[in-house]
Motif scaffolding. Structure first.
Motif, PDB file in Angstrom:
ATOM      1  N   ALA A   1       0.850  -1.187   0.000  1.00 54.06           N
ATOM      2  CA  ALA A   1       0.000   0.000   0.000  1.00 54.06           C
ATOM      3  C   ALA A   1       0.884   1.233   0.000  1.00 54.06           C
ATOM      4  O   ALA A   1       1.816   1.346   0.799  1.00 54.06           O
ATOM      5  N   LEU A   2       0.603   2.154  -0.907  1.00 54.42           N
ATOM      6  CA  LEU A   2       1.329   3.416  -0.998  1.00 54.42           C
ATOM      7  C   LEU A   2       0.401   4.544  -0.572  1.00 54.42           C
ATOM      8  O   LEU A   2      -0.671   4.726  -1.167  1.00 54.42           O
ATOM      9  N   ILE A   3       0.809   5.295   0.440  1.00 53.39           N
ATOM     10  CA  ILE A   3       0.035   6.447   0.884  1.00 53.39           C
ATOM     11  C   ILE A   3       0.889   7.697   0.745  1.00 53.39           C
ATOM     12  O   ILE A   3       2.120   7.628   0.736  1.00 53.39           O
ATOM     13  N   SER A   4       0.244   8.846   0.630  1.00 52.06           N
ATOM     14  CA  SER A   4       0.995  10.090   0.493  1.00 52.06           C
ATOM     15  C   SER A   4       0.131  11.267   0.915  1.00 52.06           C
ATOM     16  O   SER A   4      -1.099  11.186   0.946  1.00 52.06           O
ATOM     17  N   ASP A   5       0.778  12.362   1.274  1.00 56.15           N
ATOM     18  CA  ASP A   5       0.126  13.648   1.505  1.00 56.15           C
ATOM     19  C   ASP A   5      -1.034  13.545   2.506  1.00 56.15           C
ATOM     20  O   ASP A   5      -2.163  13.924   2.209  1.00 56.15           O
ATOM     21  N   VAL A   6      -0.710  13.050   3.690  1.00 55.97           N
ATOM     22  CA  VAL A   6      -1.709  12.978   4.761  1.00 55.97           C
ATOM     23  C   VAL A   6      -1.994  14.375   5.317  1.00 55.97           C
ATOM     24  O   VAL A   6      -3.125  14.702   5.673  1.00 55.97           O
ATOM     25  N   HIS A   7      -0.980  15.205   5.424  1.00 55.28           N
ATOM     26  CA  HIS A   7      -1.122  16.611   5.809  1.00 55.28           C
ATOM     27  C   HIS A   7      -1.918  16.817   7.102  1.00 55.28           C
ATOM     28  O   HIS A   7      -2.845  17.628   7.155  1.00 55.28           O
ATOM     29  N   GLY A   8      -1.559  16.091   8.124  1.00 58.56           N
ATOM     30  CA  GLY A   8      -2.152  16.327   9.432  1.00 58.56           C
ATOM     31  C   GLY A   8      -3.590  15.903   9.575  1.00 58.56           C
ATOM     32  O   GLY A   8      -4.224  16.188  10.601  1.00 58.56           O
ATOM     33  N   ASN A   9      -4.151  15.200   8.591  1.00 57.66           N
ATOM     34  CA  ASN A   9      -5.542  14.752   8.626  1.00 57.66           C
ATOM     35  C   ASN A   9      -5.574  13.345   9.212  1.00 57.66           C
ATOM     36  O   ASN A   9      -5.599  12.348   8.489  1.00 57.66           O
ATOM     37  N   LEU A  10      -5.595  13.266  10.528  1.00 63.50           N
ATOM     38  CA  LEU A  10      -5.537  11.977  11.209  1.00 63.50           C
ATOM     39  C   LEU A  10      -6.784  11.143  10.944  1.00 63.50           C
ATOM     40  O   LEU A  10      -6.700   9.912  10.816  1.00 63.50           O
TER      41      LEU A  10
ATOM     42  N   TYR B   1       3.597  14.669   5.677  1.00 65.95           N
ATOM     43  CA  TYR B   1       2.875  14.233   6.867  1.00 65.95           C
ATOM     44  C   TYR B   1       2.174  15.415   7.535  1.00 65.95           C
ATOM     45  O   TYR B   1       1.158  15.224   8.211  1.00 65.95           O
ATOM     46  N   VAL B   2       2.723  16.607   7.373  1.00 67.97           N
ATOM     47  CA  VAL B   2       2.336  17.747   8.204  1.00 67.97           C
ATOM     48  C   VAL B   2       1.817  18.912   7.363  1.00 67.97           C
ATOM     49  O   VAL B   2       1.907  18.922   6.146  1.00 67.97           O
ATOM     50  N   GLY B   3       1.284  19.937   8.077  1.00 70.13           N
ATOM     51  CA  GLY B   3       0.778  21.136   7.424  1.00 70.13           C
ATOM     52  C   GLY B   3      -0.628  20.947   6.897  1.00 70.13           C
ATOM     53  O   GLY B   3      -1.101  19.829   6.680  1.00 70.13           O
ATOM     54  N   LYS B   4      -1.347  22.032   6.730  1.00 66.84           N
ATOM     55  CA  LYS B   4      -2.715  22.079   6.215  1.00 66.84           C
ATOM     56  C   LYS B   4      -3.732  21.596   7.244  1.00 66.84           C
ATOM     57  O   LYS B   4      -4.756  22.232   7.473  1.00 66.84           O
ATOM     58  N   GLY B   5      -3.513  20.415   7.840  1.00 64.01           N
ATOM     59  CA  GLY B   5      -4.414  19.862   8.838  1.00 64.01           C
ATOM     60  C   GLY B   5      -3.858  20.003  10.242  1.00 64.01           C
ATOM     61  O   GLY B   5      -2.678  20.329  10.436  1.00 64.01           O
ATOM     62  N   PRO B   6      -4.677  19.715  11.278  1.00 63.44           N
ATOM     63  CA  PRO B   6      -4.321  20.081  12.643  1.00 63.44           C
ATOM     64  C   PRO B   6      -3.442  19.102  13.413  1.00 63.44           C
ATOM     65  O   PRO B   6      -2.869  19.473  14.432  1.00 63.44           O
ATOM     66  N   ARG B   7      -3.343  17.839  12.962  1.00 58.30           N
ATOM     67  CA  ARG B   7      -2.711  16.852  13.842  1.00 58.30           C
ATOM     68  C   ARG B   7      -1.480  16.204  13.213  1.00 58.30           C
ATOM     69  O   ARG B   7      -1.387  14.981  13.068  1.00 58.30           O
ATOM     70  N   GLY B   8      -0.501  17.053  12.886  1.00 59.62           N
ATOM     71  CA  GLY B   8       0.736  16.541  12.328  1.00 59.62           C
ATOM     72  C   GLY B   8       1.481  15.637  13.290  1.00 59.62           C
ATOM     73  O   GLY B   8       2.072  14.633  12.878  1.00 59.62           O
ATOM     74  N   ARG B   9       1.475  15.971  14.564  1.00 56.15           N
ATOM     75  CA  ARG B   9       2.191  15.160  15.558  1.00 56.15           C
ATOM     76  C   ARG B   9       1.659  13.727  15.577  1.00 56.15           C
ATOM     77  O   ARG B   9       2.425  12.753  15.524  1.00 56.15           O
TER      78      ARG B   9
END
Length: 274
Positions: free
Chosen positions: A9-18, A42-50
């Protein structure tokens, strides 16, 4: 009898959208896929990068550098938006996460069903050089080239990348295959999260069946937006425009909405030009 084929499985550009990431991982688990490669952002745009970083470090066998992962925690970065969103997103990260992001590898190569596969975030020379689906032949060929960023070795015959949040698949007469995974957490046009399944004989240089499948996974958008509001995330309206409607925040106020994203052919007028 042929051995069962392997699946990645290839995933990309989650951008903090947990919320979207958890839905996609649930779908991957339901299919019995255990190998997950992440193509960055992984980070930016959305609130939950951590939380996204923590989960991807736990679940992904391969993690690759994205442009946001390079620029957001860059100690020399001076750019921010008037809302201070970059500072806000950076402040959400745990100690050491920024360093982990910036140390991620640029690309990942492997064999599958006799094909040389290369994965990176945006292009063969930089995470900050964007190649959209509506490209020319020179841009297409450049994605298969070795560069100082990718290193030497056999050039790939299959290249997968993310970055543009716009999934597609393309082949040429030399059997070169280029595909974009689309985005898990910030998909454009169709805002439904999308990821890719590669199926074939992993690690094998022998010809065997090989496939690329795009999977869209619905999720609870309202729940994700509620978290962003509760956390007081800057640029909430732009985030809602992107994950609810698939409209990039930079185009959300365009008169008549965003324009069709394919460039007109030479000698032909677009509807706005006619």
């Amino acid at each position: 009898m042929r051995q069962p084929l392997d699946r990645i499985a290839l995933i990309s550009d989650v951008h903090g959208n947990l919320t979207a990431l958890e839905a996609v991982l649930d779908d991957i688990d339901a299919r019995g896929i255990t190998r997950i490669f992440n193509l960055g952002d992984y980070v930016g745009k959305g609130p939950r990068g951590r939380e996204v970083i923590d989960l991807c470090r736990e679940r992904c066998e391969v993690n690759i550098l994205g442009n946001w992962d390079d620029s957001l925690p860059d100690p020399e970065r001076t750019f921010d938006t008037p809302s201070g969103a970059f500072a806000w997103w950076l402040a959400q990260l745990s100690q050491g996460q920024g360093e982990w992001l910036r140390a991620l590898p640029f690309s990942h190569d492997f064999l599958m069903s006799g094909r040389r596969v290369r994965l990176f975030h945006a292009s063969s020379d930089s995470v900050h050089h964007r190649v959209r689906f509506d490209h020319d032949e020179a841009e297409f060929l450049s994605m298969f080239a070795n560069t100082p960023a990718t290193g030497d070795g056999p050039e790939p015959t299959v290249v997968g990348y993310g970055d543009t949040h716009d999934s597609y698949y393309e082949v040429d007469r030399a059997r070169r295959t280029l595909f974009n995974t689309g985005s898990v957490g910030n998909s454009m046009d169709d805002p439904t999260p999308v990821y890719v399944i590669l199926e074939g004989a992993y690690g094998s240089d022998a010809e065997a069946p090989f496939s690329i499948q795009f999977v869209r996974v619905p999720y609870d958008v309202d729940a994700e937006l509620a978290v962003a509001r509760e956390m007081g995330m800057p640029e909430y309206a732009g985030y809602e425009s992107e994950i609810r409607n698939g409209i990039y925040r930079g185009e959300m106020h365009e008169p008549g909405g965003p324009a069709y994203h394919r460039r007109p052919r030479d000698g032909m007028l677009s509807p706005s030009q006619g």
